[in-house]
Scaffold this active site. Structure first.
Site, mmCIF file in Angstrom:
data_model
loop_
_atom_site.group_PDB
_atom_site.id
_atom_site.type_symbol
_atom_site.label_atom_id
_atom_site.label_comp_id
_atom_site.label_asym_id
_atom_site.label_seq_id
_atom_site.Cartn_x
_atom_site.Cartn_y
_atom_site.Cartn_z
ATOM 1 N N HIS A 84 -43.243 7.998 22.405
ATOM 2 C CA HIS A 84 -42.214 8.774 21.703
ATOM 3 C C HIS A 84 -41.477 9.729 22.637
ATOM 4 C CE1 HIS A 84 -41.438 10.469 17.391
ATOM 5 N NE2 HIS A 84 -40.339 10.100 18.012
ATOM 6 N N PRO A 141 -46.516 5.727 19.857
ATOM 7 C CA PRO A 141 -46.647 5.560 21.307
ATOM 8 C C PRO A 141 -45.275 5.620 21.997
ATOM 9 C CG PRO A 141 -47.654 3.705 20.100
ATOM 10 C CD PRO A 141 -46.969 4.566 19.094
ATOM 11 N N TYR A 186 -37.393 -1.253 21.730
ATOM 12 C CA TYR A 186 -36.029 -1.244 21.168
ATOM 13 C C TYR A 186 -35.022 -0.792 22.217
ATOM 14 C CZ TYR A 186 -31.972 0.860 18.805
ATOM 15 O OH TYR A 186 -30.697 1.234 18.455
ATOM 16 N N LYS A 202 -31.848 -2.733 24.166
ATOM 17 C CA LYS A 202 -30.471 -2.244 24.077
ATOM 18 C C LYS A 202 -29.929 -1.974 25.494
ATOM 19 C CE LYS A 202 -28.387 -1.335 20.767
ATOM 20 N NZ LYS A 202 -27.483 -2.167 19.925
ATOM 21 N N LEU A 229 -35.786 7.752 9.146
ATOM 22 C CA LEU A 229 -36.354 9.075 8.833
ATOM 23 C C LEU A 229 -35.770 9.750 7.582
ATOM 24 C CD1 LEU A 229 -38.213 11.498 9.607
ATOM 25 C CD2 LEU A 229 -36.306 12.360 10.970
ATOM 26 N N THR A 264 -26.770 2.719 22.122
ATOM 27 C CA THR A 264 -27.455 3.907 21.598
ATOM 28 C C THR A 264 -27.764 4.908 22.713
ATOM 29 O OG1 THR A 264 -29.593 4.628 20.733
ATOM 30 C CG2 THR A 264 -29.566 2.483 21.733
ATOM 31 N N ASP A 265 -27.872 6.179 22.344
ATOM 32 C CA ASP A 265 -28.262 7.206 23.327
ATOM 33 C C ASP A 265 -29.715 7.047 23.759
ATOM 34 O OD1 ASP A 265 -29.500 8.045 20.956
ATOM 35 O OD2 ASP A 265 -29.099 10.169 21.284
ATOM 36 N N GLU A 266 -30.492 6.250 22.979
ATOM 37 C CA GLU A 266 -31.923 6.121 23.303
ATOM 38 C C GLU A 266 -32.150 5.465 24.658
ATOM 39 O OE1 GLU A 266 -34.724 5.064 20.394
ATOM 40 O OE2 GLU A 266 -33.512 5.794 18.724
HETATM 41 N N1 LIG Z 1 -28.797 3.873 13.173
HETATM 42 C C1 LIG Z 1 -28.611 4.658 14.216
HETATM 43 O O1 LIG Z 1 -28.940 5.837 14.155
HETATM 44 C C2 LIG Z 1 -27.976 4.118 15.469
HETATM 45 C C3 LIG Z 1 -27.633 5.015 16.488
HETATM 46 C C4 LIG Z 1 -26.993 4.537 17.625
HETATM 47 C C5 LIG Z 1 -26.741 3.188 17.744
HETATM 48 N N2 LIG Z 1 -27.119 2.321 16.758
HETATM 49 C C6 LIG Z 1 -26.794 0.894 16.929
HETATM 50 O O2 LIG Z 1 -25.823 0.573 15.937
HETATM 51 C C7 LIG Z 1 -25.981 -0.777 15.524
HETATM 52 C C8 LIG Z 1 -26.101 -0.834 14.017
HETATM 53 O O3 LIG Z 1 -27.198 -0.036 13.603
HETATM 54 P P1 LIG Z 1 -27.609 0.093 12.062
HETATM 55 O O4 LIG Z 1 -28.355 1.347 11.923
HETATM 56 O O5 LIG Z 1 -26.426 -0.171 11.223
HETATM 57 O O6 LIG Z 1 -28.614 -1.125 11.958
HETATM 58 P P2 LIG Z 1 -29.031 -1.980 10.701
HETATM 59 O O7 LIG Z 1 -30.399 -2.459 11.001
HETATM 60 O O8 LIG Z 1 -28.767 -1.227 9.434
HETATM 61 O O9 LIG Z 1 -28.015 -3.204 10.712
HETATM 62 C C9 LIG Z 1 -28.093 -4.262 11.643
HETATM 63 C C10 LIG Z 1 -27.388 -5.463 11.046
HETATM 64 O O10 LIG Z 1 -27.426 -6.525 12.011
HETATM 65 C C11 LIG Z 1 -27.772 -7.736 11.353
HETATM 66 N N3 LIG Z 1 -28.410 -8.627 12.327
HETATM 67 C C12 LIG Z 1 -29.614 -8.444 12.956
HETATM 68 N N4 LIG Z 1 -29.881 -9.482 13.759
HETATM 69 C C13 LIG Z 1 -28.819 -10.340 13.667
HETATM 70 C C14 LIG Z 1 -28.504 -11.582 14.267
HETATM 71 N N5 LIG Z 1 -29.344 -12.157 15.139
HETATM 72 N N6 LIG Z 1 -27.342 -12.194 13.934
HETATM 73 C C15 LIG Z 1 -26.489 -11.622 13.030
HETATM 74 N N7 LIG Z 1 -26.735 -10.425 12.429
HETATM 75 C C16 LIG Z 1 -27.887 -9.797 12.742
HETATM 76 C C17 LIG Z 1 -28.723 -7.316 10.237
HETATM 77 O O11 LIG Z 1 -28.815 -8.301 9.221
HETATM 78 C C18 LIG Z 1 -28.086 -6.006 9.771
HETATM 79 O O12 LIG Z 1 -27.119 -6.246 8.763
HETATM 80 C C19 LIG Z 1 -27.228 -1.303 16.248
HETATM 81 O O13 LIG Z 1 -26.785 -2.035 17.355
HETATM 82 C C20 LIG Z 1 -27.958 -0.049 16.694
HETATM 83 O O14 LIG Z 1 -28.667 -0.295 17.877
HETATM 84 C C21 LIG Z 1 -27.723 2.763 15.627
#
Ligand SMILES: NC(=O)c1ccc[n+]([C@@H]2O[C@H](COP(=O)([O-])OP(=O)(O)OC[C@H]3O[C@@H](n4cnc5c(N)ncnc54)[C@H](O)[C@@H]3O)[C@@H](O)[C@H]2O)c1
Length: 334
Positions: free
Chosen positions: A273, A271, A147, A151, A187, A122-124
């Protein structure tokens, strides 16, 4: 090609699987997911009878199982994560366990069997870009919440395994995603859902936090292009649109739903943010030719319409906690 997708029942992973099948023939995908927060089996229901798709309910931290599984695949993509910042502030432990130890477990299997590992980050992790220019892949990382710290730790592990053991890997760092089937606590869906229930929309602090957004299909297409054309050992930033404040996003949704801006309720800021996230993604564009296809206003409108038409998808997932205005104040361990 045989692909193992970890975390494929969540928002981005399930979009990746659906799109990958649409764009590629001759592909077998296994989705390994422990069906925790963020997951929804409805997301992949239409693949139930597809003989090239298989689902396994298990945990990426299950080292012995993972090691046996990984040997049968060409590519392993890791979407699996605890992904909600607010929850990480309330209860960091599951984030440390899945995001760090889970990635470690996958890396151990990868180094044994020499598979391509695509790690979705993630960009975060770059931290706050307030008063700074956009971060490139070479910028130092400064994660500011549990978080993003977990990551970032996982990104370091992937880089260390590449340098130390020579594993083949690609790391992606994407901005905020939006689109259909995003879990209701994030959000954009939360704003839409609260408005359908005639609840006010909470905005943290002054709402001037700046983010850039990407339609989820553009993100998964970027990952697809990196599987074919990305260089092993490299990190790729992924972003799409101009930067926009949280308050402006909420106002756009209010306008799309013909609701007054008086539906906004300012609540204390969360906190730690970060004020602004900003990344430059010219590297992926130059390397793979990928570019975002979806126009922001159109994609946002489509997303709002999807939530308004698909109550049966989100109604079973929501409760008072999920729609809470300050979720970091709750105990999520129960
Ligand atoms: N949503 C965003 O805006 C965003 C942006 C950049 C990066 N990401 C990254 O992309 C990835 C997916 O994000 P998302 O929004 O789809 O998240 P999400 O929470 O919708 O999905 C995560 C999935 O991982 C599964 N999971 C969690 N822990 C697990 C484990 N221990 N073993 C097996 N499965 C497990 C969950 O059941 C879920 O299906 C993440 O790694 C997140 O950090 C998300």
């Amino acid at each position: 090609m045989k692909i193992l997708v970890c975390g494929g029942s969540g928002f981005i992973g399930s979009t990746f699987i659906r799109n990958y099948f649409q764009n590629h023939t001759n592909t077998q995908i296994t989705n390994l997911d422990n069906l925790t927060i963020g997951s929804n089996q409805e997301n992949l229901k239409n693949l139930e009878n597809n003989s090239n798709y298989k689902f396994i309910q298990d945990d990426i931290r299950n080292e012995i199982f993972i090691e046996n599984l990984v040997k049968d695949f060409d590519v392993v993509i890791n979407f699996a994560a605890e992904s909600h910042v607010d929850r990480s502030i309330a209860n960091p432990k599951p984030f440390i366990e899945t995001n760090i130890l889970g990635t470690y477990s996958l890396l151990e299997a990868i180094r044994k069997y020499d598979k391509l590992f695509v790690h979705v980050s993630t960009d975060e992790i770059y931290g706050d870009a307030e008063n700074l220019s956009s971060f490139t892949e070479n910028s130092q990382i400064h994660p500011n919440n549990p978080y993003s710290a977990t990551k970032a730790a996982a990104d370091h592990l992937v880089a260390a395994y590449h340098r130390t053991y020579g594993i083949r890997c690609i790391v992606t760092r994407c901005t905020n995603n939006f689109g259909p089937m995003q879990f209701p606590e994030k959000l954009i869906p939360k704003t839409i859902i609260r408005l359908t229930k005639n609840l006010k929309v909470p905005i943290y602090g002054d709402g001037k936090q700046i983010r850039s957004w990407i339609y989820v299909d553009d993100h998964v297409n970027a990952i697809d292009s990196l599987i074919s054309n990305g260089k092993s050992g490299e990190v790729y930033n992924i972003t799409a649109y101009e930067e926009i404040s949280n308050k402006t996003i909420v106002e756009k949704i209010l306008d799309l739903m013909n609701k007054s801006h008086n539906n906004i309720e300012f609540v204390p800021d969360r906190p730690g943010h970060d004020k602004r996230y900003s990344i430059n993604c010219s590297k992926i564009e130059t390397t793979t030719g990928w570019k975002p296809k979806y126009d922001f206003e159109t994609a946002l409108k489509q997303t709002v319409n999807w939530y308004l038409k698909n109550l049966q998808w989100w109604e079973p997932l929501i409760d008072e906690k999920m729609l809470h205005s300050q979720p970091w104040t709750l105990d999520w361990s129960k």
